[in-house]
Design an enzyme around this catalytic site. Structure first.
Site, short mmCIF file in Angstrom:
data_model
loop_
_atom_site.label_atom_id
_atom_site.label_comp_id
_atom_site.label_asym_id
_atom_site.label_seq_id
_atom_site.Cartn_x
_atom_site.Cartn_y
_atom_site.Cartn_z
CD GLU A 1 -4.77 6.29 2.45
OE1 GLU A 1 -4.60 5.07 2.64
OE2 GLU A 1 -3.85 7.12 2.50
CG HIS A 42 -1.69 1.21 1.47
ND1 HIS A 42 -3.02 1.33 1.11
CD2 HIS A 42 -1.36 2.39 2.06
CE1 HIS A 42 -3.46 2.53 1.45
NE2 HIS A 42 -2.47 3.20 2.04
CD GLU A 43 1.95 3.25 3.70
OE1 GLU A 43 2.11 4.37 3.17
OE2 GLU A 43 0.97 2.98 4.42
CG HIS A 85 0.22 6.03 -0.66
ND1 HIS A 85 -0.87 6.67 -1.19
CD2 HIS A 85 -0.20 5.49 0.52
CE1 HIS A 85 -1.90 6.51 -0.37
NE2 HIS A 85 -1.52 5.80 0.66
#
Length: 293
Positions: free
Chosen positions: A222, A139-140, A143
């Protein structure tokens, strides 16, 4: 990972400081075009200062420690996982850091895709399975790969510019109206104390209202980062990670860090002011594949 967070407090402080500079330099007497130029410079200046300092500020905020050389098996696994996912996402290897916190959380930040940072809490490493932790890291990484921090900087810069410009135009009108008499043909913006007081109050008020825009983008990104994680490690792993987050401690990170973290604070007066969508909405979006198309 990223976004509006350092931004809200940092940009608020930067805009107030720049507002003082504008008043002291007499910019309130300038033309509308001059004020717009100054608003652009200072509006984007605050955002880019936040962006350039983001890694240092984030690490300082949580007391994080960058892993230079892994000291144990857990750190070795973390560094290897970040390296593998960074290669899959097509970005340079980020710096990797650990910070002490009981909650399950992680964040990514940095001024460029190829000069970024991924940090995870000790609570995440202790309480998540390897599959769940992989999903959070992915997930990071997503980003970073999506360039969220730079996009956030541009959005925040535009918002800052309009907040500064509109606040000072209205402050000029208020100061001129309340500033008393002036001779015919004499240019005046009224009482400078009234001007500065009104401009400062309006910047604070408009800044809070404008945060709705940045909060919306933070929530939107997100969903896309969740989808990016699902593509890197699988949808079920990301869903499991989000379900695990529902059992986590209330995040301990400072309010200014919440937009950078995967697990934002769940309590808010309104979803409009939340940096993260509710976890149930994020899980549902993954199950329906809304952002995976």
């Amino acid at each position: 990972m990223m976004r509006i967070a350092l931004f809200l407090l940092t940009n608020l402080a930067v805009m107030v400081v720049f507002g003082l500079v504008l008043s002291l330099t007499g910019i309130q007497s300038s033309s509308v075009q001059g004020l717009m130029i100054m608003a652009l410079l200072f509006g984007f200046g605050g955002s880019f200062v936040s962006l350039l300092m983001s890694k240092w500020m984030a690490l300082r905020s949580v007391g994080g420690e960058v892993i230079e050389q892994p000291r144990n098996e857990r750190e070795r696994w973390l560094v290897n996982t970040v390296a593998t996912q960074a290669r899959q996402a097509g970005i340079a290897m980020p710096q990797v850091a650990i910070y002490h916190a009981p909650d399950i959380n992680a964040f990514a930040t940095g001024a460029r895709r190829d000069a970024s940072l991924v940090a995870v809490s000790t609570g995440l490493l202790q309480n998540m399975s390897p599959d769940e932790a992989e999903a959070v890291i992915a997930h990071e990484i997503s980003h970073i790969a999506n360039g969220d921090m730079v996009t956030m900087t541009l959005i925040q810069g535009v918002v800052n510019t309009f907040v500064i410009f509109i606040s000072r135009i209205l402050a000029q009108l208020a100061a001129g109206f309340m500033g008393g008499n002036r001779d015919e043909g004499e240019e005046s913006n009224g009482n400078p104390l009234i001007y500065f007081a009104v401009a400062t109050v309006l910047e604070l008020v408009f800044g809070i209202l404008a945060s709705i825009i940045t909060m919306w983008f933070s929530r939107h990104r997100e969903f896309h980062a969740d989808a990016g994680s699902a593509k890197l490690v699988g949808r079920e792993k990301m869903i499991a990670a989000l379900q695990r987050l529902k059992t986590s401690y209330e995040p301990q990170e400072a309010t200014s860090m919440m937009a950078l973290c995967i697990n934002g604070k769940s309590k808010s007066l309104s979803e409009l002011f939340m940096t993260h969508p509710p976890l149930d909405k994020r899980i549902e979006a993954l199950r329906t594949g809304e952002y995976l198309k």
